[in-house]
Write a protein that holds these residues in place. Structure first.
Motif, PDB file in Angstrom:
ATOM      1  N   UNK A 158       0.850  -1.198   0.000  1.00 54.50           N
ATOM      2  CA  UNK A 158       0.000   0.000   0.000  1.00 54.50           C
ATOM      3  C   UNK A 158       0.883   1.243   0.000  1.00 54.50           C
ATOM      4  N   UNK A 159       0.629   2.141  -0.947  1.00 52.50           N
ATOM      5  CA  UNK A 159       1.373   3.409  -0.967  1.00 52.50           C
ATOM      6  C   UNK A 159       0.528   4.517  -0.361  1.00 52.50           C
ATOM      7  N   UNK A 160       1.206   5.521   0.115  1.00 51.59           N
ATOM      8  CA  UNK A 160       0.550   6.678   0.718  1.00 51.59           C
ATOM      9  C   UNK A 160      -0.486   7.247  -0.253  1.00 51.59           C
ATOM     10  N   UNK A 161      -1.663   7.540   0.264  1.00 53.57           N
ATOM     11  CA  UNK A 161      -2.698   8.197  -0.548  1.00 53.57           C
ATOM     12  C   UNK A 161      -3.541   7.233  -1.387  1.00 53.57           C
ATOM     13  N   UNK A 162      -3.199   5.959  -1.393  1.00 57.55           N
ATOM     14  CA  UNK A 162      -3.967   5.016  -2.226  1.00 57.55           C
ATOM     15  C   UNK A 162      -5.306   4.643  -1.572  1.00 57.55           C
ATOM     16  N   UNK A 163      -6.277   4.376  -2.445  1.00 52.07           N
ATOM     17  CA  UNK A 163      -7.587   3.925  -1.960  1.00 52.07           C
ATOM     18  C   UNK A 163      -7.560   2.392  -1.928  1.00 52.07           C
ATOM     19  N   UNK A 164      -7.734   1.846  -0.746  1.00 52.51           N
ATOM     20  CA  UNK A 164      -7.611   0.388  -0.577  1.00 52.51           C
ATOM     21  C   UNK A 164      -8.966  -0.209  -0.237  1.00 52.51           C
ATOM     22  N   UNK A 201     -19.095  -4.473  -8.616  1.00 57.67           N
ATOM     23  CA  UNK A 201     -19.486  -3.273  -7.879  1.00 57.67           C
ATOM     24  C   UNK A 201     -18.532  -2.135  -8.265  1.00 57.67           C
ATOM     25  N   UNK A 202     -19.122  -0.965  -8.348  1.00 57.50           N
ATOM     26  CA  UNK A 202     -18.390   0.228  -8.762  1.00 57.50           C
ATOM     27  C   UNK A 202     -17.099   0.438  -7.952  1.00 57.50           C
ATOM     28  N   UNK A 203     -17.192   0.225  -6.651  1.00 59.70           N
ATOM     29  CA  UNK A 203     -16.056   0.493  -5.764  1.00 59.70           C
ATOM     30  C   UNK A 203     -14.816  -0.293  -6.158  1.00 59.70           C
ATOM     31  N   UNK A 233     -22.843  -0.116 -10.207  1.00 56.94           N
ATOM     32  CA  UNK A 233     -22.185  -1.298 -10.791  1.00 56.94           C
ATOM     33  C   UNK A 233     -21.484  -0.894 -12.092  1.00 56.94           C
ATOM     34  N   UNK A 234     -20.549  -1.692 -12.512  1.00 57.45           N
ATOM     35  CA  UNK A 234     -19.830  -1.409 -13.771  1.00 57.45           C
ATOM     36  C   UNK A 234     -19.622  -2.689 -14.561  1.00 57.45           C
ATOM     37  N   UNK A 262     -15.856  -2.906   1.645  1.00 56.66           N
ATOM     38  CA  UNK A 262     -16.977  -3.097   0.719  1.00 56.66           C
ATOM     39  C   UNK A 262     -17.343  -4.571   0.600  1.00 56.66           C
ATOM     40  N   UNK A 263     -18.627  -4.825   0.478  1.00 56.50           N
ATOM     41  CA  UNK A 263     -19.137  -6.186   0.278  1.00 56.50           C
ATOM     42  C   UNK A 263     -20.458  -6.070  -0.475  1.00 56.50           C
ATOM     43  N   UNK A 264     -20.696  -7.029  -1.329  1.00 53.31           N
ATOM     44  CA  UNK A 264     -22.024  -7.133  -1.920  1.00 53.31           C
ATOM     45  C   UNK A 264     -22.544  -8.514  -1.554  1.00 53.31           C
ATOM     46  N   UNK A 265     -23.329  -8.596  -0.486  1.00 55.60           N
ATOM     47  CA  UNK A 265     -23.820  -9.913  -0.059  1.00 55.60           C
ATOM     48  C   UNK A 265     -24.873 -10.441  -1.037  1.00 55.60           C
TER      49      UNK A 265
END
Ligand code: SF4
Ligand code: SF4
Length: 381
Positions: A35-41, A136-138, A119-120, A81-84
């Motif tokens: 993980x780098x600084x500023x990344x969305x995880x 899922x979009x995320x 969704x994508x 995030x989860x899509x049950x």
């Protein structure tokens, strides 16, 4: 050689869990390697349904919180995030996060909870079976994915651990379509492998502190295993998990197809396991699900194949006294083999594809599995 880390972890006491997770990730190079600084995880736990953590159907919040805190310490921004199964909407997500203890884990670690239900449809030319995937979009917004699964039995797929967990990036009820179009375990396994490879998790952690045996992935019993497993390779982790619950990898379609594709080791001997001795965690009497399918060759003519399946394979039975009439089984049955009648499910066995989504999603544990006589004879041969 594949690398993985396994450490004993006997309970979910938070400080202990965090220490073990940190140590495991350090042994793979440290969180800063992933993980780098500023990344969305994006952290993807298993939050299959509204179940308290002690039911062992979902990833324990202590594990999720520990990983989210480590990501924050590395300067990353975590979204859980989860899509049950079932509807993918804000109301359902809120209820699931809360019931599974994840709301609290997010508050304590500063992680964001995902409520984006967009969704994508993405192109995935490298896929073996899936050239396009709706996710899922995320998932498409994240710079990195960390996959935190739970070790459980699974009716259709025998076992669920690292690889299958990423099926939860497929939006809610759309999962039914994936089941319907790939109704045999081999095709479904290939689809799961494609989805996992598309998601490309940088780290995979399996919560096997307490797993689930017998009627998993939601209606089984908790079983203490006492381990946390970590690797960059989800396929190697599945091989280790199968070994720990005493199931030959050849009985787990995801493992079989991952091996065939050259993505996975065949045995734990090909894995450099750092940490504790895996043989100490093998549970020889880990109870199998009742729904294991008999392997019927698809080379038969289609009507014969269907008829053989119909008399041979296990199928769901509905306990009308336990049933609360919620209709989730019928709403999520891929081939519409279930219809609600007088607030109870009515079952058309000839349409059933034995995906066991109904059993997985029943909140009242009102669905059991029946093994027909021919099944019992065939499987004792
Ligand atoms: S069997 Fe379970 S999922 Fe189906 S209607 Fe009854 S309670 Fe709901
Ligand atoms: S009845 Fe249950 S096992 Fe059969 S197809 Fe529907 S959801 Fe799957």
């Amino acid at each position: 050689m594949y690398n993985a880390v396994l450490h004993e972890c006997r309970d979910y006491e938070y400080d202990k869990v965090k220490e073990i997770i940190k140590k495991s990730i350090d042994e793979l190079g440290g969180i800063g390697k992933f993980v780098n600084k500023g990344e969305r995880v994006l952290i993807k736990p298993n939050l299959i349904m509204m179940k308290a953590p002690d039911k062992a159907a979902t990833t324990h919040p202590s594990v999720v919180r520990a990983v989210a805190e480590l990501v924050a310490e590395a300067g990353g921004k975590t979204v859980i995030a989860e899509s049950p199964g079932g509807p993918f909407n804000e109301r359902m997500l809120k209820a699931i996060y809360s019931a599974c203890g994840i709301t609290d884990a997010a508050e304590k670690s500063g992680a964001e909870l995902n409520y984006n239900t967009g969704t994508k449809d993405v192109s995935y030319p490298e896929g073996k079976l899936l050239k396009r995937i709706t996710v899922i979009d995320e998932l498409t917004k994240a710079d990195k994915v960390i996959n935190i699964s739970k070790l459980k039995t699974h009716g259709m797929m025998r076992m669920t651990a690292a690889v299958k967990n990423l099926f939860g990036t497929i939006p809610g009820t759309m999962k039914a379509e994936y089941h319907l179009n790939r109704s045999n375990p081999d095709d479904f396994a290939e689809a799961l492998i494609d989805i996992c490879r598309y998601a490309k998790p940088v780290l995979n952690i399996v919560d096997a502190v307490v797993g689930m045996e017998e009627n998993g992935p939601t209606g089984g019993s908790p079983r203490k295993i006492g381990a946390l497993l970590t690797s960059t390779n989800p396929f190697a982790l599945d091989i280790m998990c199968a070994y720990m619950i005493n199931v030959p990898y050849t009985d787990v379609p995801v493992c079989v197809h991952a091996v065939e594709r050259g993505l996975s080791p065949k045995s734990i001997d090909e894995i450099n396991i750092i940490g504790d001795d895996i043989s100490k965690f093998v549970i020889t009497d880990f109870k199998a699900p009742k729904a294991i399918l008999v392997n019927v060759t698809e080379n038969l003519p289609k009507p014969v194949y269907k008829a053989v399946n119909n008399i041979l394979q296990p199928y769901p039975v509905f306990n009308k006294d336990k049933c609360v009439g919620c209709g989730r089984c019928a709403e999520n049955c891929p081939p519409s083999a279930l219809k609600m009648k007088d607030k109870r499910p009515s079952f058309d066995k000839s349409k059933c594809i034995r995906c066991f989504c109904c059993q997985e999603l029943c909140p009242a544990v009102a669905i059991d599995i029946k093994r027909p006589l021919f099944y019992r004879i065939f499987s004792s041969l």
